[in-house]
Design a protein around this motif. Structure first.
Motif, short mmCIF file in Angstrom:
data_model
loop_
_atom_site.label_atom_id
_atom_site.label_comp_id
_atom_site.label_asym_id
_atom_site.label_seq_id
_atom_site.Cartn_x
_atom_site.Cartn_y
_atom_site.Cartn_z
N ASP A 7 -1.49 9.08 -2.55
CA ASP A 7 -2.44 8.46 -1.34
C ASP A 7 -3.79 8.19 -1.84
O ASP A 7 -4.48 7.07 -1.47
CB ASP A 7 -2.63 9.52 -0.01
N ARG B 65 0.66 -1.35 0.09
CA ARG B 65 -0.11 0.04 -0.12
C ARG B 65 0.89 1.27 0.05
O ARG B 65 0.18 2.52 0.17
CB ARG B 65 -1.09 0.11 1.04
N LYS C 128 -5.94 4.23 -2.27
CA LYS C 128 -7.27 3.53 -1.47
C LYS C 128 -8.29 3.50 -2.61
O LYS C 128 -9.16 3.10 -2.10
CB LYS C 128 -7.83 5.25 -0.69
#
Length: 206
Positions: A175, A116, A179
């Motif tokens: 970022d 991630r 997600k």
């Protein structure tokens, strides 16, 4: 003139089902994955879509997903271009490892960073940043000009190669794109203006 681009992640693969890091390995679709691909084709057919050209990766799960979609659209003879630039992110040493086993071996925090973070690759593999550096030049040179010329285009690929495209199209930050979840076999429909800016987005997974 309509400038249409449809992105679709492949249907569930056998390794998705087993919770394995897949990367450039080549497992087939599960029965659920086949059903997801057929449903994607049906949804696009219901929207009266017909494509002028298709792109996919070198991996069979994406190719088969595309083939099943085109069957539903009665477009099995559509010109289709395969290129490894659209392949999934290479997970390197994690490839083939169960994600839970990887957490046990390397620690949950480290595996989370590999999965991630934007620019930290797993050992021997690619970060999302590196994947984007492979995907985007190909997209800008080979795919986007066709879309802007009015060719209705479908791209069947993978979660991370498509994340790279979506990040570019939607102007997302690292970022924000990390997600973003892409459902298996769920088309995302973009309509673009003459400059490649988004006019509308329709996510059929929503």
């Amino acid at each position: 003139m309509e400038r249409l681009l449809v992105l679709v992640r492949h249907g569930q693969s056998e390794w998705n089902l087993k919770n394995l890091f897949t990367g450039w390995k080549d497992p087939d679709l599960t029965e659920q994955g086949v059903a997801e691909a057929k449903r994607a084709g049906q949804e696009l057919r219901d929207l009266k879509f017909a494509f002028d050209i298709a792109f996919t990766s070198d991996l069979s799960r994406a190719q088969r997903t595309l083939g099943l979609i085109l069957e539903e659209l009665d477009q099995t003879g559509l010109e289709t271009i395969q290129n490894q630039a659209l392949n999934e992110r290479d997970y390197g040493d994690l490839t083939g490892m169960n994600k839970d086993e990887a957490r046990d071996k390397f620690g949950e925090e480290q595996v989370h960073i590999w999965r991630r973070s934007f620019d930290v690759p797993p050992p021997g593999g690619e970060s999302l940043k590196m994947t984007a550096e492979r995907v985007l030049p190909y997209f800008k040179k080979e795919i986007l000009p066709l879309v802007l010329s009015g060719k209705k285009t479908i791209v069947a690929a993978h979660g991370n190669s498509l994340r790279a495209l979506i990040m570019e199209l939607e102007g997302l930050t690292p970022d924000e794109i990390l997600k973003r979840e892409l459902g298996t076999g769920a088309p995302v429909i973009y309509r673009l203006d003459e400059d490649g800016k988004i006019v509308s987005v329709q996510d059929l997974a929503a």
